[in-house]
Design an enzyme around this catalytic site. Structure first.
Site, mmCIF file in Angstrom:
data_model
loop_
_atom_site.group_PDB
_atom_site.id
_atom_site.type_symbol
_atom_site.label_atom_id
_atom_site.label_comp_id
_atom_site.label_asym_id
_atom_site.label_seq_id
_atom_site.Cartn_x
_atom_site.Cartn_y
_atom_site.Cartn_z
ATOM 1 N N CYS A 132 0.816 -1.215 0.000
ATOM 2 C CA CYS A 132 0.000 0.000 0.000
ATOM 3 C C CYS A 132 0.853 1.270 0.000
ATOM 4 C CB CYS A 132 -0.965 -0.006 1.181
ATOM 5 S SG CYS A 132 -0.203 -0.433 2.758
ATOM 6 N N HIS A 249 -2.989 6.442 4.549
ATOM 7 C CA HIS A 249 -1.537 6.461 4.772
ATOM 8 C C HIS A 249 -0.967 7.799 4.306
ATOM 9 C CE1 HIS A 249 -1.752 2.410 5.930
ATOM 10 N NE2 HIS A 249 -1.054 1.817 4.983
#
Length: 347
Positions: A132, A249
């Site tokens: 990710c 994130h």
């Protein structure tokens, strides 16, 4: 005309997002199968906002024959057993785990960055989805690398607990509540308390036999995956940190280039690049934070500025929904790319 699509790990965070995104993007499906472990067999889940409900099927008894694409979001263990089975049955696998990423016969794809690499998928009929944190970073690096050739990247990540699955999200919620009521806050999923804290440790530590001794496997992944996706000559040093954020994130990225690249030119390139939303106002609130990126497809870039410590350096802030671009969205984009370049729709 459409594809028969399997979502493996359909009851997890990423699997549910895959189903949502298949519906949102109107991916051409004639049939969708939701597949998971035996403990979820028979559960009913929604196929996004389509109004269709799916009954979860047992992966141990699933017949892969006749299915076109399988989106795997079940982890390395199930992928090791069932992805080769699906691939052998003629169902192209797009796997979200780390299992196949560094396999030289498996392409590792971010469609905005290296779409042509997908052409090698026939070797194993498996395509890997990157980590990710890597996915959002390489989307931002790609237009800059094309313009001035990146020599070195130093990145610090601020990774949400959803990257550790539902258990990670539950632990942050339970510990946060415990702080206010005075209950015990013993960590279970994480190595230390995550509520109102940060933990500089994601995945296991690399050993002394590795060039990345002292780094974690998450940090190693960012380096080697960037090399495979973007350019094997780029040097990458990462520090990956878990933070008390549910979804989204963030990354602080410093880049050293072979050639000069002005801030103005970099911002112009980022503004026009696919998959990127540049939000960079040098004022209070003129940047994007994780809370604001949730549910969005874009990788957001803010705070682009010169790095005065190297001759040709830039620094920027990068934010993305890790359950989407970092996982489910990228997998669906790979499926779209696969369809455009290779698969013929079945009537």
């Amino acid at each position: 005309m459409a594809y028969r699509v399997v979502v493996v790990g359909a009851t997890g965070n990423v699997g549910r997002e895959m189903l949502n995104i298949l519906g949102e993007r109107q991916f051409p499906v004639s049939e969708v199968a939701a597949v998971a472990s035996p403990r979820s067999t028979g559960d009913i889940i929604d196929f996004g906002d389509t109004g269709q409900e799916l009954k979860v099927r047992n992966i141990e008894h699933f017949d892969w024959a006749g299915w076109d694409i399988a989106l795997f979001a079940a982890g390395s263990g199930p992928a090791k057993i069932y992805a080769p089975m699906a691939a052998a049955a003629g169902c192209t696998v797009i796997d979200n785990s780390s299992l196949f990423r560094m396999d030289p016969d498996v392409p590792l794809i971010v469609p905005e960055v290296n779409p042509h690499a997908i052409d090698a998928y026939r070797k194993r009929n498996i395509i890997a989805n990157p980590n990710c944190s890597t996915a959002q970073m390489v989307v931002a690096l790609k237009p800059l690398h094309d313009a001035a050739t990146i020599r070195r990247v130093v990145v610090s990540t601020y990774q949400s607990v959803s990257g550790a699955g539902k258990q990670g999200m539950d632990e942050l919620f339970e510990q946060s509540r415990a702080v206010f009521v005075g209950d015990p806050k013993e960590p279970r999923k994480f190595t230390k308390q995550i509520a109102f804290n940060v933990i500089p440790h994601i995945d296991s530590f690399m050993g002394p036999d590795s060039d990345y001794d002292g780094y974690t496997k998450e940090e190693w992944k960012m380096a080697v995956e960037t090399n495979k996706i973007l350019d094997p000559n780029i040097l990458v040093s990462a520090t990956c940190v878990r933070v008390p954020v549910f979804v989204g994130h963030s990354e602080a990225v410093s880049v050293e280039f072979e050639e000069p690249l002005s801030v103005a030119k970099a911002m112009s390139l980022l503004r026009e690049a696919p998959g990127i939303m540049l939000v960079d106002k040098r004022e209070d609130g003129g940047y994007v934070t994780p809370v604001e990126c949730v549910g969005d497809y874009a990788t957001f870039v803010s705070r682009v500025r010169r790095d005065p410590t190297v001759p040709n350096g830039l620094t920027f802030w990068c934010v993305s929904d890790n359950l989407r671009k970092g996982a489910a969205l990228n997998a669906v984009q790979i499926a779209e790319l696969l369809g455009r370049r290779h698969l013929k729709k079945a009537a």
